[in-house]
Design an enzyme around this catalytic site. Structure first.
Site, PDB file in Angstrom:
ATOM      1  N   LYS A  35       0.860  -1.184   0.000  1.00 27.29           N
ATOM      2  CA  LYS A  35       0.000   0.000   0.000  1.00 27.29           C
ATOM      3  C   LYS A  35       0.894   1.231   0.000  1.00 27.29           C
ATOM      4  O   LYS A  35       2.018   1.170   0.503  1.00 27.29           O
ATOM      5  CB  LYS A  35      -0.867   0.009   1.267  1.00 27.29           C
ATOM      6  CG  LYS A  35      -2.132   0.795   1.111  1.00 27.29           C
ATOM      7  CD  LYS A  35      -3.236  -0.078   0.556  1.00 27.29           C
ATOM      8  CE  LYS A  35      -4.487   0.684   0.273  1.00 27.29           C
ATOM      9  NZ  LYS A  35      -5.592  -0.236  -0.086  1.00 27.29           N
ATOM     10  N   ASP A  87      -6.835   4.085  -4.642  1.00 24.77           N
ATOM     11  CA  ASP A  87      -7.511   3.914  -3.354  1.00 24.77           C
ATOM     12  C   ASP A  87      -8.159   5.283  -3.105  1.00 24.77           C
ATOM     13  O   ASP A  87      -8.353   6.049  -4.056  1.00 24.77           O
ATOM     14  CB  ASP A  87      -6.509   3.513  -2.263  1.00 24.77           C
ATOM     15  CG  ASP A  87      -7.189   2.969  -1.007  1.00 24.77           C
ATOM     16  OD1 ASP A  87      -7.622   1.813  -1.017  1.00 24.77           O
ATOM     17  OD2 ASP A  87      -7.318   3.710  -0.006  1.00 24.77           O
TER      18      ASP A  87
HETATM   19  N1  GLU Z   1      -7.332  -0.021  -3.066  1.00 23.62           N
HETATM   20  C1  GLU Z   1      -8.052  -1.221  -3.383  1.00 23.62           C
HETATM   21  C2  GLU Z   1      -8.068  -2.143  -2.188  1.00 23.62           C
HETATM   22  O1  GLU Z   1      -8.080  -1.679  -1.068  1.00 23.62           O
HETATM   23  C3  GLU Z   1      -7.576  -1.861  -4.682  1.00 23.62           C
HETATM   24  C4  GLU Z   1      -6.139  -2.239  -4.742  1.00 23.62           C
HETATM   25  C5  GLU Z   1      -5.663  -2.726  -6.104  1.00 23.62           C
HETATM   26  O2  GLU Z   1      -6.468  -2.798  -7.027  1.00 23.62           O
HETATM   27  O3  GLU Z   1      -4.483  -3.013  -6.196  1.00 23.62           O
HETATM   28  O4  GLU Z   1      -8.124  -3.331  -2.298  1.00 23.62           O
END
Ligand code: GLU
Length: 445
Positions: free
Chosen positions: A125, A165
């Site tokens: 992340k 996100d």
């Molecule tokens: N931000 C999204 C999550 O919390 C998607 C992450 C992604 O597609 O890599 O899963």
């Protein structure tokens, strides 16, 4: 043998000032501690110490110029949490006051969520303490360029693949990818959530919401119930809420409420027309972060500065932020006879709220299962990019449905209690954890 409280106390010492990270670890460990304590291989391999420590934390300076010519400085991050089962994968969040602790909680959660999808993706992340609200397009472009000028050094299609996100949608991903191409002169699949014209997958923008409803539909069927005629309230009004609202409506539910930081809107006619769905998204992408204009435009009720959880409905979906639904909110929902609660935001509910739903026998779907559809379709975007092909929306949707069904079934297998009640939190945590832990054992330290 591990003692949960002792382990958490030590973890707190090593990760001071990171309460969300501690909360997320406690939530997972409460579910898996017995599994670990009864498995000598996990004990011998010191799995809990290793799985709660990110592989790597990268922090960098982001300098950019605003429309007045003033130079601004923000802090950018990428937490590469765990790559035991595949390249680091997870979104980028742009939000004021974003801290490393928040990103560590999100990276930790992402590791188990990605494991649940059955696709080979590790957890990561990242983001920045940049507030996109009120920024012009040009400012966002300049910020994204500067952010990628640092980030590109640490990512790659088989290393680490960021996506969106909170605060990072299609527009930001476009600007970030544009800068990647300028620096690297290639088209590697290094970001997902890309636009359709440059490698994005069909269904990706709505995938998190669609997946959440597929999961909910399975939970309801399991309880010999259906979405048909159910009243629904949703927090948030971005991509995730939008996908949730569209699919819930399609399957016969009546979505009566959405919310934003300024309060909540109740539209008793249902948020059920294309005009209304589109307006919701338009509001979100206008970077103003308010829902009141929806109430004005469609003559709906507006409750300023209040949380939507006080309003009666059959199903509640958290689609905004971590800890957006607390113990007090849970009490109100229970008193109003909510039938199901689905966490679509990451760790949308506090521990006491989850506990209250459990005690009231209300089926509760945890974020890492319910919202896994988004990252799952990101995984499918990576597969399409690496084969240089593009699947139809039917194909992507079919695979998404299968993945969500598998996640639901894993929850049933690992989460069924003696009295038959399904503890989805426990089910998702154990299923997600085992695969990562087994891979770590196999790979050695
Ligand atoms: N931000 C999204 C999550 O919390 C998607 C992450 C992604 O597609 O890599 O899963």
């Amino acid at each position: 043998m591990y003692n949960l409280e002792e382990f958490i106390t030590n973890l707190e010492k090593r990760n001071q000032g990171e309460p969300e990270f501690i909360q997320a670890v406690r939530e997972v460990l409460s579910s898996v501690i017995d599994v670990v304590n009864s498995n000598p291989v996990y004990l011998e391999n010191r799995i809990l110490e290793r799985i709660t420590e990110p592989d790597r934390v990268i922090e960098f300076k982001v300098e950019w110029e605003d429309d007045n010519g003033k130079v601004n400085v923000n802090r950018g991050y990428r937490v590469q949490f765990n790559n035991a089962i595949g390249p680091y994968k997870g979104g980028l969040r742009f939000a004021p006051n974003l801290t490393l602790g928040t990103l560590k909680f999100l990276g930790f959660e992402q590791t188990f969520k990605n494991s649940l999808t059955t696709l080979p993706m590790g957890g990561g992340k990242g983001g920045a303490d940049f507030n996109p609200t009120g920024k012009s397009d040009k400012e966002i472009l300049r910020f994204c360029r500067s952010f990628m000028t640092e980030l590109y050094k640490y990512i790659g299609p088989d290393t680490d693949v960021p996506a969106g996100d909170l605060g990072v949608g299609g527009k930001e991903i476009g600007y970030l990818y544009g800068q990647w191409k300028k620096i690297k002169t290639n088209n590697e699949s290094v970001l997902t959530g890309k636009g359709r014209t440059f490698g994005g997958s069909l269904i990706r923008p709505e995938a998190t919401g669609f997946g959440a409803i597929y999961f909910t539909d399975s939970v309801l069927s399991y309880n010999k119930d259906s979405l048909d005629g159910k009243t629904v309230i949703v927090s948030g009004f971005g991509n995730v809420a939008w996908g949730t609202v569209i699919k819930a409506t399609e399957l016969g539910a009546k979505v009566i409420g959405i919310s934003g930081p300024d309060g909540y809107v109740i539209d008793k006619n249902g948020i059920s027309t294309k005009e209304k769905f589109d307006y919701m998204l338009e509001l979100r992408s206008s970077n103003k972060n308010v829902v009141k204009p929806y109430a004005d435009k469609f003559k709906a009720e507006f409750y300023p500065n209040r949380k939507i959880w006080e309003y009666p409905a059959d199903i509640a979906f958290t689609c905004a932020l971590q800890n957006e639904l607390n113990g007090e909110d849970a009490k109100k929902l229970i008193a109003n006879k909510v039938k199901y609660v689905m966490e679509v935001s990451n760790m949308g509910c506090t521990a006491d709220a989850v506990d209250a739903f459990y005690k009231a026998n209300i089926p509760f779907g945890p974020g890492k299962a319910v919202n896994a559809g988004g990252v799952a379709v990101s995984g499918l975007e990576m597969s399409q990019n690496s084969q240089h092909i593009s699947w139809s929306s039917e194909e992507v949707n079919k695979q998404l449905q299968n993945i969500m069904k598998n996640i639901f079934e894993s929850c049933i297998i690992e989460g069924k209690e003696k009295n038959g009640f399904i503890n989805y939190v426990k089910g998702a945590n154990i299923a997600g954890f085992k695969k990562v832990a087994d891979a770590m054992v196999a790979l050695g330290y």
